[in-house]
Write a protein that holds these residues in place. Structure first.
Motif, PDB file in Angstrom:
ATOM      1  N   LYS A  58      -0.418  62.770 -12.656  1.00  0.00           N
ATOM      2  CA  LYS A  58      -0.255  61.740 -13.684  1.00  0.00           C
ATOM      3  C   LYS A  58       1.141  61.117 -13.586  1.00  0.00           C
ATOM      4  O   LYS A  58       1.311  59.933 -13.822  1.00  0.00           O
ATOM      5  N   ALA A  59       2.132  61.925 -13.234  1.00  0.00           N
ATOM      6  CA  ALA A  59       3.497  61.402 -13.082  1.00  0.00           C
ATOM      7  C   ALA A  59       3.535  60.333 -11.992  1.00  0.00           C
ATOM      8  O   ALA A  59       4.243  59.325 -12.133  1.00  0.00           O
ATOM      9  N   ASP A  60       2.770  60.523 -10.924  1.00  0.00           N
ATOM     10  CA  ASP A  60       2.707  59.513  -9.854  1.00  0.00           C
ATOM     11  C   ASP A  60       2.124  58.209 -10.391  1.00  0.00           C
ATOM     12  O   ASP A  60       2.616  57.123 -10.078  1.00  0.00           O
ATOM     13  N   VAL A  61       1.088  58.322 -11.194  1.00  0.00           N
ATOM     14  CA  VAL A  61       0.471  57.130 -11.786  1.00  0.00           C
ATOM     15  C   VAL A  61       1.481  56.423 -12.681  1.00  0.00           C
ATOM     16  O   VAL A  61       1.641  55.201 -12.619  1.00  0.00           O
ATOM     17  N   GLY A  62       2.192  57.195 -13.504  1.00  0.00           N
ATOM     18  CA  GLY A  62       3.209  56.616 -14.381  1.00  0.00           C
ATOM     19  C   GLY A  62       4.294  55.898 -13.603  1.00  0.00           C
ATOM     20  O   GLY A  62       4.693  54.783 -13.945  1.00  0.00           O
ATOM     21  N   LEU A  93       2.453  46.664 -22.483  1.00  0.00           N
ATOM     22  CA  LEU A  93       1.592  47.223 -23.531  1.00  0.00           C
ATOM     23  C   LEU A  93       0.694  48.325 -22.972  1.00  0.00           C
ATOM     24  O   LEU A  93       0.444  49.340 -23.645  1.00  0.00           O
ATOM     25  N   THR A  94       0.228  48.140 -21.747  1.00  0.00           N
ATOM     26  CA  THR A  94      -0.560  49.186 -21.088  1.00  0.00           C
ATOM     27  C   THR A  94       0.300  50.430 -20.899  1.00  0.00           C
ATOM     28  O   THR A  94      -0.143  51.552 -21.170  1.00  0.00           O
ATOM     29  N   LEU A  95       1.535  50.220 -20.447  1.00  0.00           N
ATOM     30  CA  LEU A  95       2.461  51.345 -20.264  1.00  0.00           C
ATOM     31  C   LEU A  95       2.707  52.083 -21.571  1.00  0.00           C
ATOM     32  O   LEU A  95       2.741  53.313 -21.596  1.00  0.00           O
ATOM     33  N   ASN A 100       2.464  57.170 -23.645  1.00  0.00           N
ATOM     34  CA  ASN A 100       2.390  57.970 -24.871  1.00  0.00           C
ATOM     35  C   ASN A 100       1.170  58.879 -24.882  1.00  0.00           C
ATOM     36  O   ASN A 100       1.245  60.020 -25.342  1.00  0.00           O
ATOM     37  N   GLU A 101       0.051  58.411 -24.364  1.00  0.00           N
ATOM     38  CA  GLU A 101      -1.168  59.231 -24.332  1.00  0.00           C
ATOM     39  C   GLU A 101      -1.070  60.388 -23.346  1.00  0.00           C
ATOM     40  O   GLU A 101      -1.750  61.394 -23.496  1.00  0.00           O
ATOM     41  N   ASN A 102      -0.242  60.231 -22.321  1.00  0.00           N
ATOM     42  CA  ASN A 102      -0.193  61.224 -21.252  1.00  0.00           C
ATOM     43  C   ASN A 102       1.063  62.085 -21.259  1.00  0.00           C
ATOM     44  O   ASN A 102       1.393  62.730 -20.273  1.00  0.00           O
ATOM     45  N   GLY A 103       1.770  62.098 -22.391  1.00  0.00           N
ATOM     46  CA  GLY A 103       2.901  63.000 -22.537  1.00  0.00           C
ATOM     47  C   GLY A 103       4.220  62.509 -21.972  1.00  0.00           C
ATOM     48  O   GLY A 103       5.141  63.300 -21.774  1.00  0.00           O
ATOM     49  N   PHE A 104       4.322  61.216 -21.717  1.00  0.00           N
ATOM     50  CA  PHE A 104       5.561  60.656 -21.162  1.00  0.00           C
ATOM     51  C   PHE A 104       6.272  59.781 -22.197  1.00  0.00           C
ATOM     52  O   PHE A 104       6.740  58.687 -21.902  1.00  0.00           O
ATOM     53  N   GLU A 105       6.358  60.307 -23.431  1.00  0.00           N
ATOM     54  CA  GLU A 105       6.952  59.540 -24.521  1.00  0.00           C
ATOM     55  C   GLU A 105       8.400  59.144 -24.241  1.00  0.00           C
ATOM     56  O   GLU A 105       8.831  58.056 -24.597  1.00  0.00           O
ATOM     57  N   ASN A 106       9.148  60.050 -23.598  1.00  0.00           N
ATOM     58  CA  ASN A 106      10.550  59.742 -23.289  1.00  0.00           C
ATOM     59  C   ASN A 106      10.664  58.578 -22.310  1.00  0.00           C
ATOM     60  O   ASN A 106      11.565  57.744 -22.431  1.00  0.00           O
ATOM     61  N   ASP A 107       9.760  58.520 -21.345  1.00  0.00           N
ATOM     62  CA  ASP A 107       9.756  57.383 -20.411  1.00  0.00           C
ATOM     63  C   ASP A 107       9.467  56.086 -21.162  1.00  0.00           C
ATOM     64  O   ASP A 107      10.093  55.057 -20.895  1.00  0.00           O
ATOM     65  N   LEU A 112      11.294  50.934 -23.623  1.00  0.00           N
ATOM     66  CA  LEU A 112      11.474  50.139 -24.838  1.00  0.00           C
ATOM     67  C   LEU A 112      12.952  49.811 -25.024  1.00  0.00           C
ATOM     68  O   LEU A 112      13.314  48.655 -25.279  1.00  0.00           O
ATOM     69  N   HIS A 113      13.798  50.806 -24.873  1.00  0.00           N
ATOM     70  CA  HIS A 113      15.238  50.624 -25.046  1.00  0.00           C
ATOM     71  C   HIS A 113      15.789  49.600 -24.056  1.00  0.00           C
ATOM     72  O   HIS A 113      16.583  48.731 -24.413  1.00  0.00           O
ATOM     73  N   SER A 114      15.350  49.688 -22.816  1.00  0.00           N
ATOM     74  CA  SER A 114      15.902  48.835 -21.760  1.00  0.00           C
ATOM     75  C   SER A 114      15.323  47.427 -21.733  1.00  0.00           C
ATOM     76  O   SER A 114      16.022  46.496 -21.331  1.00  0.00           O
ATOM     77  N   PHE A 115      14.072  47.272 -22.138  1.00  0.00           N
ATOM     78  CA  PHE A 115      13.399  46.010 -21.841  1.00  0.00           C
ATOM     79  C   PHE A 115      12.853  45.229 -23.031  1.00  0.00           C
ATOM     80  O   PHE A 115      12.303  44.146 -22.858  1.00  0.00           O
ATOM     81  N   VAL A 116      12.999  45.729 -24.250  1.00  0.00           N
ATOM     82  CA  VAL A 116      12.426  45.011 -25.391  1.00  0.00           C
ATOM     83  C   VAL A 116      13.034  43.612 -25.527  1.00  0.00           C
ATOM     84  O   VAL A 116      12.355  42.662 -25.909  1.00  0.00           O
ATOM     85  N   GLY A 117      14.304  43.460 -25.209  1.00  0.00           N
ATOM     86  CA  GLY A 117      14.934  42.136 -25.273  1.00  0.00           C
ATOM     87  C   GLY A 117      14.289  41.150 -24.316  1.00  0.00           C
ATOM     88  O   GLY A 117      14.045  39.987 -24.668  1.00  0.00           O
TER      89      GLY A 117
END
Length: 190
Positions: A58-62, A93-95, A100-107, A112-117
């Motif tokens: 799953k990490a590879d997919v992420g 939005l897919t990310l 979040n569904e696959n346990g990569f909330e920190n990613d 969000l922190h880097s790219f919301v702007g």
């Protein structure tokens, strides 16, 4: 190699990928993408299963999904490529959901922190070119992301960004004759 074809097979719900130039996209997952394309399978869930069946994780997919998003942002920021705006927004939005569904909330939080702007700027550009159904939807989603960022991170930047996005959304609503209250807190849909 038909990288674009493979990406479109993974994201059939993003037909706008057809307009994106992937000639400069480089990925260590090229062999997996080509094998997935040849498999005839379609969709992100199918791709995820395909990767895992072939020794990936799953990490590879992420990592692959994040690389697509980053490539789209590079095309937008460095080359002014307007054709990547809608796909970049949709991939983010897919990310959000997938990570979040696959346990990569920190990613997700890092993205969000880097790219919301950037997403706010992209949403404003999409809104200016769209009708009064799509434009407000993109801008409202970007605004909701700024609320989420403000609630998640303590930096003043995110409060200022929320204020900027709120003003943009109010303009879009006004231009479209929409009389709707602007959300102040993150809703369940975002």
């Amino acid at each position: 190699m038909d990288i674009k074809g493979a990406i479109m097979r993974i994201f059939p719900e993003i037909p706008e990928f057809d307009e994106v130039d992937f000639s400069q996209y480089s990925t260590p997952y090229a062999a997996v993408l080509m094998a997935f394309l040849k498999s005839g399978k379609t969709g992100l869930r199918e791709f995820e299963e395909f990767v895992e069946e072939n020794g990936g994780t799953k990490a590879d997919v992420g990592k692959f999904l994040i690389s697509i998003f980053q490539y789209l942002l590079i095309r937008h920021r460095r080359y002014g490529d307007e054709k990547v705006e809608v796909p970049a927004f949709k991939v983010f939005l897919t990310l959000k959901g997938w990570l979040n569904e696959n346990g990569f909330e920190n990613d997700y939080r890092r993205l969000l922190h880097s790219f919301v702007g950037y997403l706010v700027d992209i949403a404003e550009k999409i809104a200016k070119k769209s009708d009064c159904e799509l434009g407000p939807a993109y801008m409202k989603t970007a605004y909701l992301l700024t609320i989420e960022a403000e609630e998640t991170f303590e930096e003043e930047y995110f409060s200022e960004l929320k204020k900027k996005a709120r003003e943009m959304l109010a303009r879009v609503y006004k231009n479209c004759g929409i009389d709707e209250a602007l959300p102040e807190k993150r809703g369940k849909g975002c």
